[in-house]
Scaffold this motif. Structure first.
Motif, PDB file in Angstrom:
ATOM      1  N   TYR A   4      33.137  34.561  43.859  1.00 54.91           N
ATOM      2  CA  TYR A   4      34.125  34.252  42.864  1.00 54.91           C
ATOM      3  C   TYR A   4      33.603  33.939  41.579  1.00 54.91           C
ATOM      4  CZ  TYR A   4      38.153  32.602  40.345  1.00 54.91           C
ATOM      5  OH  TYR A   4      39.113  32.475  39.190  1.00 54.91           O
ATOM      6  N   THR A   5      32.709  32.724  41.665  1.00 59.02           N
ATOM      7  CA  THR A   5      32.096  32.126  40.332  1.00 59.02           C
ATOM      8  C   THR A   5      31.220  33.326  39.737  1.00 59.02           C
ATOM      9  OG1 THR A   5      32.164  30.043  41.634  1.00 59.02           O
ATOM     10  CG2 THR A   5      30.635  30.248  39.448  1.00 59.02           C
ATOM     11  N   ARG A   8      33.291  35.901  37.890  1.00 60.66           N
ATOM     12  CA  ARG A   8      34.242  35.314  36.632  1.00 60.66           C
ATOM     13  C   ARG A   8      33.078  35.067  35.746  1.00 60.66           C
ATOM     14  NH1 ARG A   8      38.174  30.774  35.883  1.00 60.66           N
ATOM     15  NH2 ARG A   8      38.481  31.134  33.780  1.00 60.66           N
ATOM     16  N   SER A  52      40.179  37.596  33.802  1.00 58.17           N
ATOM     17  CA  SER A  52      39.630  36.868  35.173  1.00 58.17           C
ATOM     18  C   SER A  52      40.995  36.711  36.170  1.00 58.17           C
ATOM     19  CB  SER A  52      38.787  35.784  35.118  1.00 58.17           C
ATOM     20  OG  SER A  52      37.791  36.038  34.576  1.00 58.17           O
ATOM     21  N   ARG A  57      42.413  38.207  41.331  1.00 59.52           N
ATOM     22  CA  ARG A  57      43.457  37.465  42.100  1.00 59.52           C
ATOM     23  C   ARG A  57      43.044  37.564  43.751  1.00 59.52           C
ATOM     24  NH1 ARG A  57      48.880  36.649  40.533  1.00 59.52           N
ATOM     25  NH2 ARG A  57      48.279  37.659  38.856  1.00 59.52           N
ATOM     26  N   ARG A  60      40.204  35.140  44.247  1.00 54.31           N
ATOM     27  CA  ARG A  60      40.476  33.527  44.261  1.00 54.31           C
ATOM     28  C   ARG A  60      41.223  33.239  45.397  1.00 54.31           C
ATOM     29  NH1 ARG A  60      42.914  34.303  39.545  1.00 54.31           N
ATOM     30  NH2 ARG A  60      44.672  34.610  40.293  1.00 54.31           N
ATOM     31  N   SER A  64      40.207  30.350  47.904  1.00 51.87           N
ATOM     32  CA  SER A  64      41.045  29.351  48.290  1.00 51.87           C
ATOM     33  C   SER A  64      41.168  29.027  49.669  1.00 51.87           C
ATOM     34  CB  SER A  64      42.595  29.457  47.486  1.00 51.87           C
ATOM     35  OG  SER A  64      43.460  28.470  47.938  1.00 51.87           O
TER      36      SER A  64
END
Length: 99
Positions: A4-5, A8, A52, A57, A60, A64
């Motif tokens: 994810y990082t 992004r 982003s 979505r 992320r 999570s």
């Protein structure tokens, strides 16, 4: 989480290149004096944030879920340690009262 990082960061770098090009060709205004670089970075951040938010979505949510799963394992470990300590404490107290 690393995925994810990186995704992004990739969106930010893409926006940075596009914003730089638009400022360079005069579509967006230049920053004042020596602030042009900071202006481009801030504008790229503002543009990349909603992109982003929408585009990543699912990733992320996946990140999570991984964090929640790790936290649940840590909490379970703490609970197990606490239960062992409570059992040892109760046993020590029982031995102390029966002597």
């Amino acid at each position: 989480m690393l995925r994810y990082t990186l995704m992004r960061l990739g969106i930010f770098v893409g926006c940075l290149v596009v914003v730089w090009g638009l400022v360079h060709f005069g579509v967006f205004p230049r920053g004042l004096g020596e602030s042009n670089g900071m202006w481009i970075i801030l504008l790229a951040l503002v543009v990349s944030a909603p992109i982003s938010f929408v585009a990543l979505r699912k990733e992320r949510d996946r990140a999570s879920e991984q964090i929640v799963h790790k936290m649940d394992r840590v909490k379970a470990g703490f609970e197990a340690s606490r239960s062992q300590e409570d059992g040892a404490d109760d046993a020590a107290r029982a031995q102390g009262h029966t002597s």
